[in-house]
Motif scaffolding. Structure first.
Motif, PDB file in Angstrom:
ATOM      1  N   ARG A 349       0.837  -1.383   0.232  1.00 20.92           N
ATOM      2  CA  ARG A 349      -0.587  -0.095   0.476  1.00 20.92           C
ATOM      3  C   ARG A 349       0.799   0.970  -0.071  1.00 20.92           C
ATOM      4  N   LEU A 350       0.458   1.842  -0.778  1.00 22.04           N
ATOM      5  CA  LEU A 350       1.300   3.745  -0.623  1.00 22.04           C
ATOM      6  C   LEU A 350      -0.378   5.233  -0.170  1.00 22.04           C
ATOM      7  N   GLY A 351       0.695   5.618   1.025  1.00 17.46           N
ATOM      8  CA  GLY A 351      -0.376   6.259   1.421  1.00 17.46           C
ATOM      9  C   GLY A 351       0.351   8.242   1.210  1.00 17.46           C
ATOM     10  N   TYR A 352      -1.051   8.851   1.905  1.00 16.36           N
ATOM     11  CA  TYR A 352      -0.220  10.471   1.679  1.00 16.36           C
ATOM     12  C   TYR A 352      -1.125  10.728   2.992  1.00 16.36           C
ATOM     13  N   GLU A 353      -0.948  11.507   3.601  1.00 16.51           N
ATOM     14  CA  GLU A 353      -1.440  12.244   4.977  1.00 16.51           C
ATOM     15  C   GLU A 353      -1.425  13.787   5.031  1.00 16.51           C
ATOM     16  N   TYR A 354      -2.412  14.777   5.376  1.00 14.44           N
ATOM     17  CA  TYR A 354      -1.977  15.984   5.413  1.00 14.44           C
ATOM     18  C   TYR A 354      -3.033  15.927   6.837  1.00 14.44           C
ATOM     19  N   ALA A 355      -2.434  16.862   7.506  1.00 14.97           N
ATOM     20  CA  ALA A 355      -3.021  17.256   9.378  1.00 14.97           C
ATOM     21  C   ALA A 355      -2.924  18.634   9.380  1.00 14.97           C
ATOM     22  N   SER A 356      -4.157  19.316   9.550  1.00 16.03           N
ATOM     23  CA  SER A 356      -2.721  21.322   9.897  1.00 16.03           C
ATOM     24  C   SER A 356      -3.564  21.249  11.068  1.00 16.03           C
ATOM     25  N   GLY A 357      -5.060  20.861  11.364  1.00 16.08           N
ATOM     26  CA  GLY A 357      -5.521  20.600  12.877  1.00 16.08           C
ATOM     27  C   GLY A 357      -6.609  22.544  13.547  1.00 16.08           C
ATOM     28  N   THR A 358      -5.481  23.061  11.526  1.00 20.37           N
ATOM     29  CA  THR A 358      -6.776  24.383  11.565  1.00 20.37           C
ATOM     30  C   THR A 358      -6.918  24.799  10.331  1.00 20.37           C
ATOM     31  N   GLY A 359      -7.448  26.028  10.138  1.00 21.92           N
ATOM     32  CA  GLY A 359      -8.191  26.194   8.833  1.00 21.92           C
ATOM     33  C   GLY A 359      -9.510  25.464   8.233  1.00 21.92           C
ATOM     34  N   LEU A 360     -10.216  25.884   7.089  1.00 21.64           N
ATOM     35  CA  LEU A 360     -10.505  24.941   6.683  1.00 21.64           C
ATOM     36  C   LEU A 360     -10.901  23.148   6.414  1.00 21.64           C
ATOM     37  N   VAL A 361      -9.462  23.254   5.578  1.00 19.16           N
ATOM     38  CA  VAL A 361      -9.679  21.836   5.410  1.00 19.16           C
ATOM     39  C   VAL A 361      -8.192  21.403   6.222  1.00 19.16           C
ATOM     40  N   ARG A 362      -8.978  20.806   7.551  1.00 17.77           N
ATOM     41  CA  ARG A 362      -8.271  19.501   8.233  1.00 17.77           C
ATOM     42  C   ARG A 362      -6.986  18.743   8.197  1.00 17.77           C
ATOM     43  N   SER A 363      -7.797  17.945   7.193  1.00 20.78           N
ATOM     44  CA  SER A 363      -7.083  16.921   6.849  1.00 20.78           C
ATOM     45  C   SER A 363      -7.080  16.373   5.546  1.00 20.78           C
ATOM     46  N   VAL A 364      -6.425  15.956   4.521  1.00 21.28           N
ATOM     47  CA  VAL A 364      -6.552  14.608   3.597  1.00 21.28           C
ATOM     48  C   VAL A 364      -5.737  13.924   4.192  1.00 21.28           C
ATOM     49  N   GLU A 365      -6.315  12.757   3.222  1.00 20.94           N
ATOM     50  CA  GLU A 365      -6.189  11.651   3.465  1.00 20.94           C
ATOM     51  C   GLU A 365      -5.607  11.038   2.042  1.00 20.94           C
ATOM     52  N   ALA A 366      -4.879  10.283   1.614  1.00 22.87           N
ATOM     53  CA  ALA A 366      -5.144   9.583   0.373  1.00 22.87           C
ATOM     54  C   ALA A 366      -4.344   7.977   0.551  1.00 22.87           C
ATOM     55  N   LYS A 367      -4.857   7.490  -0.458  1.00 22.39           N
ATOM     56  CA  LYS A 367      -3.989   6.019  -0.335  1.00 22.39           C
ATOM     57  C   LYS A 367      -4.642   4.860  -1.485  1.00 22.39           C
ATOM     58  N   ALA A 368      -3.632   3.898  -2.243  1.00 17.82           N
ATOM     59  CA  ALA A 368      -4.038   3.537  -2.942  1.00 17.82           C
ATOM     60  C   ALA A 368      -3.165   1.539  -2.366  1.00 17.82           C
ATOM     61  N   TYR A 369      -4.254   0.612  -2.844  1.00 16.27           N
ATOM     62  CA  TYR A 369      -3.455  -0.781  -2.037  1.00 16.27           C
ATOM     63  C   TYR A 369      -3.594  -1.995  -3.335  1.00 16.27           C
ATOM     64  N   GLY A 370      -3.008  -2.942  -2.382  1.00 15.09           N
ATOM     65  CA  GLY A 370      -3.231  -4.567  -3.241  1.00 15.09           C
ATOM     66  C   GLY A 370      -3.213  -5.806  -2.857  1.00 15.09           C
ATOM     67  N   TYR A 371      -3.316  -6.644  -3.275  1.00 10.72           N
ATOM     68  CA  TYR A 371      -3.315  -7.685  -1.924  1.00 10.72           C
ATOM     69  C   TYR A 371      -3.301  -9.365  -2.906  1.00 10.72           C
ATOM     70  N   GLN A 372      -2.355 -10.237  -2.754  1.00 10.50           N
ATOM     71  CA  GLN A 372      -2.594 -11.443  -3.721  1.00 10.50           C
ATOM     72  C   GLN A 372      -2.879 -12.459  -2.343  1.00 10.50           C
ATOM     73  N   THR A 373      -4.057 -13.570  -2.365  1.00  5.10           N
ATOM     74  CA  THR A 373      -3.573 -14.364  -1.361  1.00  5.10           C
ATOM     75  C   THR A 373      -4.141 -15.641  -2.073  1.00  5.10           C
ATOM     76  N   LEU A 374      -3.151 -16.952  -1.805  1.00  2.36           N
ATOM     77  CA  LEU A 374      -3.355 -17.940  -3.053  1.00  2.36           C
ATOM     78  C   LEU A 374      -4.116 -18.774  -1.176  1.00  2.36           C
ATOM     79  N   HIS A 375      -4.817 -19.905  -2.119  1.00  2.00           N
ATOM     80  CA  HIS A 375      -4.556 -21.076  -1.311  1.00  2.00           C
ATOM     81  C   HIS A 375      -5.131 -21.963  -1.638  1.00  2.00           C
TER      82      HIS A 375
END
Length: 788
Positions: A349-375
């Motif tokens: 997985r890859l992720g980006y996080e922004y957190a200001s705690g103030t102002g109009l935009v308090r946080s932004v979070e984005a992530k992409a992921y992938g997984y595989q299971t063989l059974h």
């Protein structure tokens, strides 16, 4: 007399004796205490301010209705501020007070720990915006082999046992695909059609930092297509102090009876901008004995390695990346027709996080992921493998399955005004499943002699996808906090028509008997919503009321399985999917009353739920069995829509009998009915509860805890689906821990001290004997943890 009154009197006398010439400006400590799970203020929290230098008597106060506190009249110097609240893990912070200045402190208290490697386990009927992240707790207490075992410690939450590991979550009667599971924001699914690998089974307990359960349609910002949800966060990257380049811990433990041995380790470090973490685990176990001495197959071997890296782009932004690999080999499943030969799971997985705690935009979070299971699973070790104990020719049966999932998520939190918070975002996933079942009839008892052989698809290249958008608003309406959430999802499902059998195609045909080109495809547009109102009745009492509706599309097994055992029945038979199933829609209402005092906490809640288009089972006498076996006395069956209703609730209370002694009690009740079969719903847990006593001195150097748990008999069963009654039981567990020093701590105890012979009602049944899988008898366990 209250010790704080004594402290105040002594302080007053001492102050009166000090000459006026010696007086100097004093400082103060102010702050706020919130619930780390919900972000809401915690009233009546006990706050102590203690000097670290001159030995002065500590000063105490408690928080008000909004969780705020203030302690003034403090001489300049260093102090330790502690926040203690029954039912929550204590927190402390060191501050320095200057003359004529006020120091601000904030605490987010997390509910008391019940997990291995400081796993926090919390259960909430409501989910609102989390103001602060849950923190790792201080005490390592539980002894689970699997994350599903942690769920059994929570009221209204349990898990289905099919083998020693891979326990499948059940939340207030919701099970299988009705419960969405998220690990670090990734929607997870099992690879095996029989759910040998539940969504939690590929995340070891030692890597978990928190588990959160939403008991209804209140997790719409987590993802779509679920009636309840579980969210797991693994160990935090930036939990290490800045500048600590190398730290970690090594833990080892052993369980008797199971013969289970485990070794887990962590290495982490952090500079000003860069952080890394590596977690590894090795676990193995053997057959166990029940309370009456019966041996139950329970071999397993798990190996796991995970890594995370993070980079801070600035004070408010960071990038993260992570990956892991887990392998499980030779896992026994007495509750299934086959055993697992192996699971292989890789995740990234890859992720980006922004957190200001103030102002109009308090946080932004984005992530992409992938997984595989063989059974891969087979019948080696089962009675069908040899002819001695099986009324038929020996068989060689296997299932080869895999799942590949890609997904992503983006969400932002906004603060348009002081009393309004908004959360908007989108998420989605695409899962591709495939499974085939080769089998061979052994001729003349000689496996080397070629016999009848056939391989058929269970899942014919199934693809399911969900793309959703959501919005959540939280606003203060006077003293009432209101949280409303709405979500819309587009769902796609399809299968490879060239791989399915003629029998399956016949059932897939519409009423006119003509198979359309897209007969196996499904398109849905689903809208879900929820509303929660929370009002303080007084400084200590809070009332919450909520309701909502959520939609779940049929799973791959329910739509496309070709004569494979169902997870919604206890009977040993084959079931065939129905691609035309309508999605389930749950309507639920909740009411919860909570009280928090200095020495007492109390919570009681109830719910009512109705599920329309409830996916159930019905006879399919016109369908030919794929794998005729003597144990398949009934069937085949097919999936169909119906209606079900559920009612129930939970309660818990905790009392600080003494400063170091806490007593607690909890219980839950559930009632459910399948209106389609006119019988109780499958897997309704009986009335159950726990009584616990814990001794833990304020210094926290050691603890001792005893828990008496039990359940009543359950005779409200879905007999049409093969469910049978179970008897009640009582168990006693004892555990304790000691901090030796220099980062070394030891733990130990005994579960099921009285060696009771009992069965959890939700457990799967042995398909050959027809009896539910029993729980373990007495287990002694011990472990050592070394931090460096």
């Amino acid at each position: 007399m209250d010790r704080y009154v004594v402290f105040a009197c002594i302080s007053f006398i001492a102050f009166a004796l000090i000459p006026a010439a010696a007086a100097q400006p004093s400082g103060a400590v102010t702050g706020r205490v919130t619930n780390g799970e919900t972000g809401r203020p915690l009233p009546s929290v006990n706050v102590i301010v203690e000097s670290t230098g001159d030995g002065a008597q500590p000063r105490g106060t408690s928080t008000g209705p909004q969780g705020r506190f203030a302690v003034d009249g403090l001489a300049p110097g260093k102090y330790v501020v502690r926040a203690r609240f029954i039912g929550f893990a204590s927190r402390s912070r060191e501050v320095e007070v200057s003359a004529a200045e006020s120091v601000g402190v904030r605490f987010a208290l997390a509910p008391r720990t019940v997990g291995l490697d400081a796993v926090e386990v919390t259960a909430a009927p409501t989910v609102s915006e989390t103001a602060e992240q849950l923190r790792k707790a201080d005490i390592q207490e539980a002894n689970p082999r699997d994350g599903g075992e942690l769920l059994r410690t929570m009221s209204g939450v349990s898990a289905v046992r099919r083998g020693p590991v891979g326990l499948d979550p059940v939340v207030r009667g919701l099970r299988s695909g009705q419960v969405g599971v998220y690990v670090d924001g990734m929607r997870t699914f099992p690879a095996g059609p029989a759910r040998m690998d539940s969504p939690l089974s590929h995340t070891g307990p030692s890597t978990m930092q928190s588990i959160e359960v939403a008991k209804g349609p209140y997790a719409l910002t987590w993802g779509g297509g679920q009636l309840s949800a579980i969210r797991v966060e693994t160990n935090d990257l930036f939990n290490v102090a800045r500048g600590e380049r190398l730290s970690g811990q090594l833990q080892t433990g052993y369980d008797s009876n199971f013969g289970s041995y485990d070794v887990t380790g962590t290495v982490s470090g952090r500079s000003d901008a860069f952080a890394y973490r590596v977690d590894g685990a090795y676990r193995t176990g053997n057959d166990y004995e029940t309370g009456d001495g019966t041996s139950v197959p329970a071999d397993f071997l798990n190996r796991e390695l995970r890594a995370k890296v993070g980079y801070k782009l600035g004070d408010n932004q960071r990038l993260t990346a992570g990956g892991g690999y887990q392998r499980q080999d030779d896992v026994d499943y007495p509750g299934r027709l086959l055993n697992a030969q192996f699971f292989k799971t890789g995740r990234a997985r890859l992720g980006y996080e922004y957190a200001s705690g103030t102002g109009l935009v308090r946080s932004v979070e984005a992530k992409a992921y992938g997984y595989q299971t063989l059974h891969t699973m087979n019948n080696e070790g089962k009675v069908t493998y040899a002819s001695e104990n099986f009324p038929g020719p020996p068989l060689r049966v296997a299932v080869n399955a895999d799942i590949t999932t890609l997904g992503g998520r983006v969400v932002t939190q906004l603060a348009p005004s002081q009393d309004l918070r908004l959360k908007v975002g989108a998420d989605g996933y695409r899962a591709h499943r495939d499974a085939e079942r080769p089998f061979q009839v052994v001729k003349n008892g000689d496996p080397t002699t070629p016999g009848f052989y056939e391989s058929k698809q269970i899942w014919p290249g199934v693809v399911t996808a969900d793309a959703g958008v959501f919005a959540q608003a939280t606003r203060l309406l006077g003293p009432v906090e209101a949280t409303g959430t709405v979500r819309a999802d587009m769902v796609w499902a399809g299968a490879d028509e060239e791989q399915v059998t003629d029998v399956y195609l016949d059932i897939a045909k519409p009423g006119n008997g003509v198979l359309d080109a897209d007969a196996l495809d499904r398109r849905e547009f689903n809208v879900s919503g929820a509303l929660m109102l929370t009002a303080p009745l007084s400084e200590a009492w809070t009332l919450s009321a909520g309701g909502g509706t959520a939609v779940r599309s049929a799973s791959a097994l329910e739509r496309y399985a070709d004569r494979f055992p169902s997870n919604k029945a206890q009977t040993s038979a084959e079931f065939i999917g129905n691609p035309r199933l309508d999605p389930e829609r749950s309507w639920q209402a909740d009411l919860e009353l909570e009280a928090r005092y200095d020495r007492v906490s109390f919570t009681a809640g109830g719910f009512a739920r109705r599920i329309s288009n409830y996916i159930t089972l019905q006879d399919a006498p016109d369908v030919e069995p794929m794998l005729p076996l003597p144990i398949f006395a009934e069937g085949p069956f097919r999936y169909a829509n119906g209606t079900a209703t559920f009612y129930g609730g939970e309660m818990s209370a905790s009392v600080a009998v003494l400063r170091s002694l806490t007593a607690s009690v909890s219980g839950s009740y559930l009632w459910g009915k399948n209106l389609e079969t006119d019988q109780p719903a499958l897997g309704v847990a009986p009335l159950s509860g726990d009584i616990g006593v814990r001794y833990e001195p304020p210094q926290g150097r050691f603890y001792i805890e005893g828990t008496l748990g039990g359940a009543t008999e359950q005779d409200r069963v879905a007999s049409i689906l093969g469910e049978t009654p179970t008897e009640g039981y009582v168990t006693l567990d004892l555990r304790g821990g000691l901090a030796v020093g220099r980062g070394i701590s030891v733990e130990g105890g005994v579960t099921n001290l009285t060696d009771a012979d009992y069965v959890n009602h939700l457990n799967a049944k042995n398909p050959y004997s027809g009896t539910p899988i029993p729980e373990t008898g007495r287990i002694f366990f011990a472990g050592v943890n070394c931090a460096f």
